[in-house]
Scaffold this motif. Structure first.
Motif, PDB file in Angstrom:
ATOM      1  N   GLN B  97       0.869  -1.183   0.000  1.00 42.66           N
ATOM      2  CA  GLN B  97       0.000   0.000   0.000  1.00 42.66           C
ATOM      3  C   GLN B  97       0.910   1.239   0.000  1.00 42.66           C
ATOM      4  OE1 GLN B  97      -3.523  -0.158   2.464  1.00 42.66           O
ATOM      5  NE2 GLN B  97      -3.741  -2.347   2.105  1.00 42.66           N
ATOM      6  N   CYS B 101       6.830   0.489   4.805  1.00 45.47           N
ATOM      7  CA  CYS B 101       7.379  -0.606   5.621  1.00 45.47           C
ATOM      8  C   CYS B 101       7.943  -1.721   4.772  1.00 45.47           C
ATOM      9  CB  CYS B 101       6.274  -1.201   6.498  1.00 45.47           C
ATOM     10  SG  CYS B 101       5.086  -2.181   5.546  1.00 45.47           S
ATOM     11  N   GLN B 102       7.680  -1.659   3.458  1.00 46.39           N
ATOM     12  CA  GLN B 102       7.873  -2.873   2.660  1.00 46.39           C
ATOM     13  C   GLN B 102       9.338  -3.247   2.431  1.00 46.39           C
ATOM     14  OE1 GLN B 102       5.462  -4.880   2.233  1.00 46.39           O
ATOM     15  NE2 GLN B 102       3.646  -3.598   2.539  1.00 46.39           N
ATOM     16  N   CYS B 133       3.336  -2.965   9.955  1.00 40.90           N
ATOM     17  CA  CYS B 133       2.804  -2.293   8.768  1.00 40.90           C
ATOM     18  C   CYS B 133       1.593  -1.489   9.207  1.00 40.90           C
ATOM     19  CB  CYS B 133       2.415  -3.290   7.690  1.00 40.90           C
ATOM     20  SG  CYS B 133       1.611  -2.486   6.284  1.00 40.90           S
ATOM     21  N   ARG B 134       1.683  -0.185   9.157  1.00 47.21           N
ATOM     22  CA  ARG B 134       0.569   0.667   9.586  1.00 47.21           C
ATOM     23  C   ARG B 134      -0.594   0.570   8.605  1.00 47.21           C
ATOM     24  NH1 ARG B 134      -2.054   2.181  13.536  1.00 47.21           N
ATOM     25  NH2 ARG B 134      -2.145   4.431  13.706  1.00 47.21           N
ATOM     26  N   CYS B 135      -0.303   0.270   7.336  1.00 47.02           N
ATOM     27  CA  CYS B 135      -1.387   0.143   6.368  1.00 47.02           C
ATOM     28  C   CYS B 135      -2.097  -1.194   6.519  1.00 47.02           C
ATOM     29  CB  CYS B 135      -0.859   0.278   4.946  1.00 47.02           C
ATOM     30  SG  CYS B 135      -0.127   1.881   4.603  1.00 47.02           S
ATOM     31  N   THR B 137      -0.995  -4.512   5.757  1.00 41.97           N
ATOM     32  CA  THR B 137      -0.900  -5.419   4.610  1.00 41.97           C
ATOM     33  C   THR B 137      -0.552  -6.851   5.020  1.00 41.97           C
ATOM     34  OG1 THR B 137       1.447  -4.911   4.292  1.00 41.97           O
ATOM     35  CG2 THR B 137      -0.118  -3.529   3.120  1.00 41.97           C
TER      36      THR B 137
ATOM     37  N   MET C 346       3.701   5.344   9.036  1.00 42.79           N
ATOM     38  CA  MET C 346       4.965   4.596   9.076  1.00 42.79           C
ATOM     39  C   MET C 346       6.149   5.508   8.728  1.00 42.79           C
ATOM     40  SD  MET C 346       5.080   1.520  10.046  1.00 42.79           S
ATOM     41  CE  MET C 346       6.670   1.041  10.655  1.00 42.79           C
TER      42      MET C 346
HETATM   43  S1  FES Z   1       2.456  -0.549   3.336  1.00 41.30           S
HETATM   44 FE1  FES Z   1       2.200   1.282   4.489  1.00 41.30          FE
HETATM   45  S2  FES Z   1       3.134   0.776   6.332  1.00 41.30           S
HETATM   46 FE2  FES Z   1       3.169  -1.089   5.288  1.00 41.30          FE
END
Ligand code: FES
Ligand code: FES
Lengths: 449, 154, 724
Positions: B97, B101-102, B133-135, B137, C346
């Motif tokens: 996303q 973090c990826q 991962c804040r999003c 995933t 993040m």
């Molecule tokens: S993809 Fe946004 S923090 Fe993991």
């Protein structure tokens, strides 16, 4: 955050002691003095011929009074207890949190109203050696004057000179909130009568200068025994089990006697020296809690020769065994699947918040400071220090910001802290702990924040 | 102090105090910004790199500890078959996303697959729980690791 | 510190940076198929530029200007898909560019300003983008038809080519640039019939991801340029406090520390690298003038809010006569409370600036670029046209980057620094100086008649984010966001009233947080519905269903989720299922969470099932990804999210004490999308909202404890401990 000494016990002892006097068992309880184990004769300082084991290191003998005073003040670790977190240095207000109330350390800056600015030399010596305040009131033995009693007058006055050179800070610590009978200061006079020998350091002529120097540093200034020696029924130091380890303010001070299996017997001289000056010895863990603070503020400031002298002294005490303590110094298996199987909650917390630094083997890929394998804390089946470190975190200042571990006390529940402590002691130590949420709640209650 | 490290197969020399964490050497001195700063305290995994093939949090790794070790970062992981396989699975399953973090997720996953070619769910948990991962995933990260493992086998 | 190695990464960026500095529309090149060089020409020169969104040049390169910013939600792909669909372009030939700050051209129709948020992107731009694409296609077809001297109707377009069907003649769009750009833009071009969509509705590959898996993507925090210095900062730990004194001797001794910038409210250390800046900051002795907020604690804030919530508010919606209906019988009442939340994107806050007396360059990822430009201009004391904002992809937005405080701060610092400087907030600073999701307190009274709700009075008390952020949008004292999904509840209740009490928390700045107002309202209403269902002795789904007759789309997703979640099947002890429904952002969602509560009160989420009707899904795979991620984002907050204050200071600081869900805690998330031809609804925000109330209701079912506060207090749901 950390309670400095076994105040709780000292306190209870203060009250119980009256009864003990009445029972006439006092002298047995009082037991041997801290250096009696050598069996050697002691002599007055002036009669010791191999040199002067007191004062500052030889290399500093030419230094100014203030420089000498500073060295000794740091060696006596005054600052840690007399500074509140985030407060001005030496201005007091550090809280000793106990089940029967909270006690605050005093302002020892030279402020005339709120500090020690009006103390004469004799008044200062009375406080250091006898636990008597300028106004005649008794100090609680949270102030380790039974150890400081061994400090020579000259050294005590050098400390005074240094303290008097500091900036005055106007600061009144909060009132102690002690319950009856612990708020009865006069009772301390009886306690002192029995337990404070009030004698200056007497060297042992059969021992080397190095050993005597170590004895002076460890006994008079660094007051190692205050935490590491178990307490007797009067809650004074029980020197029959010198340095055998003891619970201290919600933490555990480990056995530092030369016992092979449960003390420092398996450590090399270099290991002990490194632990004292850096807060870490490879394969033996990292100092935390009160010991960490002692390293940061005291031992790390001492000369190598002084550290070595203390090592020589600590090596010489009789070994005592800590029951129920075994040491495992082999790493845990590399796979998370091998080793401890149960305790899923503990594992979950470990894999999320801990494994990144400590590794599944317990040997950190980041820094030897974070290696768990071989440390006393991880091998302690009470998991006391492990749980406290999880709650409060830990931070070494030496060498330059080597590493710190954040505190999880605010976010993990008691249940979770118990689970992760049990998990890591089982995985990396010789014998897993079995803490419960209730144990953790008790531990939290014993430390000041 | 001049330090030389092998990073992504290349010798890189730079001047930095030994206590400086590798993360900032990579990002600020060498310009390898693929490795991310997220927390600075080994709690999020965004800064994960490989040191001699093992995943390590570079934000707490003093560069002075590293003389003569081999470093791989996200910029170099695609050159390994495992790394390339992980990247492909990540794209195939549309894991990403915001993506921040990826880099760390991929480095952790590649290290996992290098040591455990056929990971089960608990292996994935053990290797990946340190990477936030804040999003959110995570569902796809798990699936992509499994797909990369399956592709690697065949 | 010197760089003794070749640094190709930096020089590569310098090329891009140089181009950007000229103040052109900046090219963010996303590699689609073969790599293309970044665009450095005047965007309009030699091009067909029929409208603000589309540029086509002679080499067939189609450049789509992205009015909305990509922060993980997949909007670049979504916008490109919509444009390419109507333009009949080949998506693999497309290059994307961030839109420059240009309110007139790129304002979000939902807000009237250039902003990405509120799940508005697709909803607001759906029609304008389609019209833009269709108009451009019509012009290209007309240009070709003119050249061939045939009727435009006899031509068609596909994959970037115009074709004359009868003769088989074709012209590439690139060949039509010149004549097409001489035509005037038509109006009222018919849009495609959705039946004929070739791109929309397909799970197309995202355009922004390839560079996100190989470390090449450049977020704001990755901006690099020659001569760049690095900085970090400390703001007063108490909101509103000022710097009293800074003792910098020790800090200036550290090799690599270059400069200490002291402003009235913050101190920044400028150094050769970020770590040295951080060390420098730690070595400073800063004394703060903490000001009037120095003693504010969470308790004060809650006292203040609770008192304010007792007062009648402004009526936002009223149906029937609630007062009357409530008087007629026994009422049920409950209050629900929501904590402050940090965004914790993040990518920590950061901003790179180069400020000189004549220009100001800003490199940042922002959700609100035009406002970023004006705030930078004000902070630099320059006219807006001297400020260039270099937009970057965002490592998470969640509403935090709808604010421009970090840009103003960076420009103020940068004004004191010679050359470019990158300011990175340490995570602690990011969390302790956020603009927080407000605390809310919602008070509900209701009356049942049989198993029907016949009166429902809802009062939301909390901060008005809109009043600060977009003041004109507050009409008659009503903040539409604060009452969103309450005033427009899907439930058909004869006597119904929603009130709003605006109450600003002392000391704490508040702002939008992913899911915005409905997070609060849906939590309170859906929690209360479960309590009412229990009073009525009715199954929570059946109880709701009966009141959803006027909103068939919601009723349908509720039915669907009941079926897919095994609703009603028996469960072990201390395991429960909970449901929630929501009408948010034109998307109907029903959520069922199945959770277990262990004896210590720890919660394990076993399974989440959703039925979702978001209208036409531009990219169904992206929709599913958003739902998965949003669910985890929302559940994280429900379980752990809370910012608290003591002595005016935020107590949380980093991920160890601002906890987030990790991969080993994630349940199976089972998503059922309803096929729909309705206009697209929002999903990025909507996906966050339903998890917390459904989880709360699952815990209610598992333990019987009616939680009325987030985050979930594990102490309340632990089994009674004998030692207590
Ligand atoms: S993809 Fe946004 S923090 Fe993991
Ligand atoms: S930045 Fe290193 S783990 Fe978070």
């Amino acid at each position: 955050m950390v309670v400095r000494a076994g105040i709780v016990r000292v306190f209870i002892g203060a009250v119980i002691v009256g009864a003990i006097v009445a029972l006439g068992a006092v002298w047995y309880v009082r037991g041997p003095d801290p250096l009696a184990f050598t069996g050697g004769k002691s002599v007055a300082l002036a009669d010791y011929k191999d040199g002067d084991p007191t004062g500052v290191p030889t290399s500093m003998r030419q230094a100014s009074l203030l420089e000498r005073g500073r060295y000794l003040t740091e060696a006596a670790d005054c600052g840690v207890c007399h500074t509140a977190p985030g407060g001005k240095e030496y201005a007091g207000g550090f809280a000793f949190k106990m089940p029967f109330g909270t006690m605050y350390s005093t302002n020892i800056t030279p402020d005339k109203e709120t500090g020690i600015g009006k103390y004469t030399d004799q008044e200062f010596l009375d406080a250091m050696h006898r636990g008597i305040r300028r106004d005649g009131a008794r100090l609680y033995p949270a102030m380790p004057y039974t150890s400081y009693a061994y400090i020579t007058d000259a050294d005590a006055l050098a400390i005074k000179a240094y303290l008097f050179s500091l900036a005055s800070v106007r600061a009144v610590p909060p009132e102690n909130t002690l319950m009856f009978p612990f708020n009865q200061r006069w009772a301390m006079a009886f306690w002192s009568l029995v337990f404070n020998r009030d004698t200056r350091f007497r060297p042992d002529p059969s021992q080397s200068l190095k050993w005597n120097r170590g004895a002076y540093l460890a006994e008079a200034l660094a007051h190692c025994g205050e935490c590491h020696t178990p307490r007797n029924i009067g809650f004074a130091l029980n020197n029959r089990e010198k340095f055998a380890g003891a619970p201290v303010g919600g933490w555990r001070a480990f056995n530092i006697s030369p016992d092979k299996a449960t003390g420092l017997g398996g450590w090399s001289d270099e290991d002990i020296a490194s632990y004292l000056s850096l807060g870490h010895a490879p394969g033996h863990g990292t100092a935390s809690g009160a010991m960490g603070e002692a390293v940061d503020h005291s031992f790390s400031k001492m000369t190598q020769a002084d550290i070595e002298a203390m090592v020589a002294f600590v090596r010489s005490v009789p070994p005592s065994t800590t029951p129920d303590f075994a040491l495992r110094s082999a790493p845990a298996p590399a796979s998370h699947k091998d080793g401890v199987a149960a305790n899923l909650l503990g594992k979950k917390i470990f894999e999320g918040a801990c494994a990144s630094c400590h590794g599944w083997t317990g040997e950190s890929a980041v820094s030897p400071f974070a290696t768990l394998t071989g440390s006393a804390a991880i091998n302690d089946p009470s998991a006391t220090n492990v749980a406290q470190i999880v709650i409060g975190g830990t931070r070494r200042l030496t060498p330059a910001r080597a590493l710190s571990m954040p505190s999880f006390g605010h976010v993990l529940s008691d249940d979770e802290i118990a689970a992760v402590s049990n998990y890591v002691t089982a995985r990396f130590g010789a014998k897993g702990s079995s803490l419960t949420a209730r144990d953790v709640a008790n531990m939290r209650a014993q430390v000041s924040d | 102090m001049a330090t030389t490290l092998t990073i992504n197969g290349q010798e890189r020399s730079f001047d930095a105090p030994p206590e400086m964490p590798l993360l900032w050497v990579l990002r600020d001195i060498l310009g390898l910004t693929g490795t991310k700063f997220g927390c600075g305290m080994a709690q999020c995994g965004a800064c994960t790199v490989h040191v001699d093939g093992k995943p390590v949090r570079s934000c707490v790794l003093p560069v002075g500890n590293l003389q003569s070790r081999t470093i791989t970062t996200i910029e170099g992981i695609g050159a390994t078959p495992v790394g390339a396989g992980v990247q492909k699975a990540w794209l195939d399953l549309e894991v990403v996303q915001c993506g921040y973090c990826q880099s760390g997720q991929i480095m952790s996953a590649a290290a996992l697959l290098a040591s455990t070619p056929d990971p089960d769910d608990s292996d994935i948990d053990a290797a990946m729980a340190g990477n936030i991962c804040r999003c959110g995933t995570y569902v796809r990260i798990r699936a992509a690791i499994k797909q990369a493992a399956a592709t690697q086998k065949s | 510190m010197t760089i003794t190695a070749e640094v190709p990464e930096i020089s590569r960026r310098r090329i891009l940076g140089g181009a950007l500095a000229t103040g052109l529309v900046l090219a963010f090149h996303l590699p689609l198929g073969a790599a293309r060089p970044p665009q450095t020409k005047d965007p309009a020169a030699g091009k067909f530029a029929p409208n603000a969104y589309i540029r086509i040049d002679e080499s067939d390169q189609i450049t789509l200007i992205m009015p909305q910013v990509e922060m993980g939600q997949g909007i670049y792909t979504g916008v490109a898909t919509i444009l390419a669909e109507e333009l009949d372009a080949d998506l693999t030939q497309v290059v994307l560019q961030h839109a420059p700050p240009e309110e007139k051209l790129y304002a979000n129709p939902s807000f009237g300003i250039q902003a990405t948020g509120g799940s508005t992107s697709v909803r607001a731009f759906w029609t304008p983008l389609r019209k833009a694409g269709a108009a451009a296609r019509a012009m290209l077809i007309k240009a070709a038809a003119d050249q061939w001297q045939v009727a435009p109707a006899s031509c068609s377009a596909a994959l970037g080519t115009v074709l004359h069907i009868e003769s088989g003649r074709r012209l590439r769009y690139g060949e039509l640039v010149d004549p097409a750009s001489k035509l005037s833009a038509p109006s009222d071009i018919p849009l495609k019939d959705p039946k004929n969509f070739v791109l929309i509705g397909k799970p197309l590959k995202r355009l922004d991801t390839p560079d996100k898996v190989n470390g090449k993507v450049i977020y704001g925090i990755d901006a690099m340029m020659p001569g760049l210095k690095f900085a970090t900062l400390a703001q007063c730990p108490v909101f509103g406090g000022k710097v009293a004194d800074v003792e910098d001797h020790a800090a200036m001794q550290i090799p690599g520390v270059r400069q200490i910038v002291v402003l009235d409210d913050l101190v920044a250390v400028i150094a050769d690298d970020t770590w040295t800046a951080k060390r420098g900051l730690e070595a400073l002795k800063i004394t703060w003038n903490e000001g009037k907020n120095a003693n504010v604690s969470s308790k004060d804030i809650w006292d203040h809010l609770r008192a304010a919530s007792e007062i009648e508010g402004v009526v936002a919606k009223s149906v029937g006569d609630v007062a009357d209906a409530l008087h007629l019988g026994e009422t049920y009442e409950a209050s629900y409370e929501m904590p402050f939340l940090a965004h914790a994107t993040m990518e920590p806050l950061n901003c790179t600036v180069h400020v000189t007396p004549s220009f100001c360059n800003v490199w940042v990822g922002t959700q609100i670029i035009a406002r970023a430009q004006s705030v930078a201009a004000r902070a630099a004391g320059l006219p807006e046209d001297k400020v260039t904002i270099h937009q970057h992809l965002l490592g998470g937005g969640f509403g935090r980057r709808l604010e421009v405080d970090m840009i103003a701060t960076a420009v103020r610092i940068g004004s004191k620094v010679d050359g470019p400087v990158k300011i990175t907030w340490m995570r602690e600073e990011d969390i302790q100086h956020d603009i927080y999701r407000p605390v809310y307190r919602d008070t509900i009274s209701a009356r049942l008649s049989g198993d029907k709700v016949i009166a429902f009075k809802y009062r939301v008390a909390g901060s008005s984010v809109i009043a600060r952020w977009l003041p004109p949008a507050v009409q008659q004292g009503i903040d539409n966001d604060a009452v969103d999904s309450a005033a427009d509840t899907p439930y058909d209740i004869p006597n119904f009233q929603v009130e709003y009490v605006r109450v600003e928390p002392p000391a704490v700045p508040t702002g939008f947080w992913r899911g915005v107002g409905p997070n609060n309202n849906v939590f309170a209403i859906e929690s209360f519905m479960d309590e009412l269902a229990r009073k009525a002795n009715k199954d929570p789904i059946a109880f709701r269903r009966d009141m959803l007759g006027k909103t068939p789309r919601i009723q349908h997703v509720l039915d669907l989720v009941a079926e897919k979640s095994n609703w009603g099947q028996p469960l072990p002890r201390r395991v429960g299922r909970g449901v929630s429904v929501q009408p948010t952002f034109n998307t109907s969602i029903a959520t069922v969470v199945e959770a277990e509560v262990d004896s210590g009160g720890d919660v394990y989420i076993r399974q989440v099932t959703l039925a979702v009707d978001c209208g036409l899904a531009i990219n169904p795979d992206t929709v599913v990804a958003q739902i998965e991620g949003g669910m985890i984002f929302g559940l994280t907050a429900a379980l752990y999210g809370e910012i608290t204050l003591e002595k005016g200071r935020v107590q949380q600081s980093n991920f160890h004490d601002y906890r987030v869900l990790r991969i080993d805690q994630i349940p199976k998330i089972d998503i059922h999308l309803v096929k729909s031809g309705e206009a697209p609804g929002g999903i990025g925000e909507a996906s966050v909202i339903g998890g917390p109330p459904a989880l709360r209701n699952a815990i209610y079912a598992a333990t019987g404890v009616a939680l009325r506060r987030l985050p979930i207090d594990r102490g309340l749901i632990a089994e009674k401990k004998s030692w207590l």
